[in-house]
Design a protein around this motif. Structure first.
Motif, short mmCIF file in Angstrom:
data_model
loop_
_atom_site.label_atom_id
_atom_site.label_comp_id
_atom_site.label_asym_id
_atom_site.label_seq_id
_atom_site.Cartn_x
_atom_site.Cartn_y
_atom_site.Cartn_z
N THR A 1 44.60 43.86 40.73
CA THR A 1 44.13 42.93 41.76
C THR A 1 42.86 43.47 42.39
O THR A 1 42.84 44.60 42.88
CB THR A 1 45.22 42.73 42.84
N ILE A 2 41.82 42.67 42.31
CA ILE A 2 40.52 43.05 42.84
C ILE A 2 40.30 42.29 44.13
O ILE A 2 40.29 41.06 44.14
CB ILE A 2 39.39 42.66 41.85
N LYS A 3 40.16 43.01 45.24
CA LYS A 3 39.89 42.33 46.50
C LYS A 3 38.66 42.92 47.17
O LYS A 3 38.24 44.04 46.86
CB LYS A 3 41.10 42.40 47.44
N VAL B 1 41.19 32.34 55.20
CA VAL B 1 41.50 32.39 53.77
C VAL B 1 40.73 33.56 53.16
O VAL B 1 39.53 33.72 53.43
CB VAL B 1 41.11 31.08 53.04
N LYS B 2 41.44 34.38 52.41
CA LYS B 2 40.78 35.45 51.67
C LYS B 2 41.03 35.23 50.18
O LYS B 2 42.12 34.80 49.80
CB LYS B 2 41.35 36.81 52.06
N THR B 3 40.04 35.56 49.36
CA THR B 3 40.22 35.36 47.92
C THR B 3 40.35 36.71 47.21
O THR B 3 39.78 37.72 47.65
CB THR B 3 39.03 34.59 47.32
N MET B 4 41.13 36.68 46.15
CA MET B 4 41.32 37.87 45.32
C MET B 4 41.36 37.43 43.87
O MET B 4 41.65 36.27 43.58
CB MET B 4 42.66 38.53 45.63
N LYS B 5 41.10 38.39 43.00
CA LYS B 5 41.09 38.09 41.57
C LYS B 5 42.09 39.02 40.91
O LYS B 5 42.15 40.21 41.26
CB LYS B 5 39.69 38.41 41.05
N LEU C 1 46.82 48.42 41.34
CA LEU C 1 47.51 48.23 40.06
C LEU C 1 48.99 48.01 40.33
O LEU C 1 49.57 48.66 41.20
CB LEU C 1 47.37 49.48 39.18
N SER C 2 49.61 47.10 39.58
CA SER C 2 51.08 47.04 39.62
C SER C 2 51.61 46.66 38.24
O SER C 2 51.09 45.74 37.60
CB SER C 2 51.56 46.07 40.69
#
Lengths: 85, 85
Positions: A8-10, A38-42, A78-79
């Motif tokens: 997950t890239i934030k 609102v926050k976005t993540m990839k 990472l998960s």
């Protein structure tokens, strides 16, 4: 074994998130007035052949540094979502 | 109370993910040859003022249908990450 790891890239704290801000505005305009932010993540779900789980995590962190994340503006997490075989 | 809900938007099964495919190729070219596949997902972390949690979830699902997801190609998932106040 095959592993699936979610990367997950934030955006780092303090970096503006124009996509998130505009999504918030659009939601408010659509009548969702209770939305305050609102926050976005990839997320990249990476399927990787692994012999040693710890070694694989180190490799995936290296993928983040080399390609997936920009260290100036991004944090990454990472998960492990699946182990098979 | 204030709630934070993560909305994860992913491509439906069978829809091609060119970004994921190209990321996989790039990782392989960088020497990460154990990577067999990459899928991409987008997450919106929505901060919303809530009176009733169930009602709020229904509202956030409506946000997905109206703005955040394209029902032709996307599936979405909601998960509550924080409740405060």
């Amino acid at each position: 074994m095959t592993m699936e790891i979610d990367v997950t890239i934030k955006l780092k704290q303090g970096v503006t998130d124009p996509e998130g801000e505009n999504t918030k505005k659009a939601l408010n305009l659509l009548g969702f007035r209770t939305v305050h932010g609102v926050k976005t993540m990839k997320t990249f779900r990476i399927e990787v052949e692994s012999v040693d789980e710890e070694q694989t995590k180190i490799e995936v962190a290296e993928m983040c540094r080399k390609l997936l994340a920009n260290p100036v503006i991004h944090d990454y997490e990472l998960s492990v979502v699946k182990r098979e075989g």
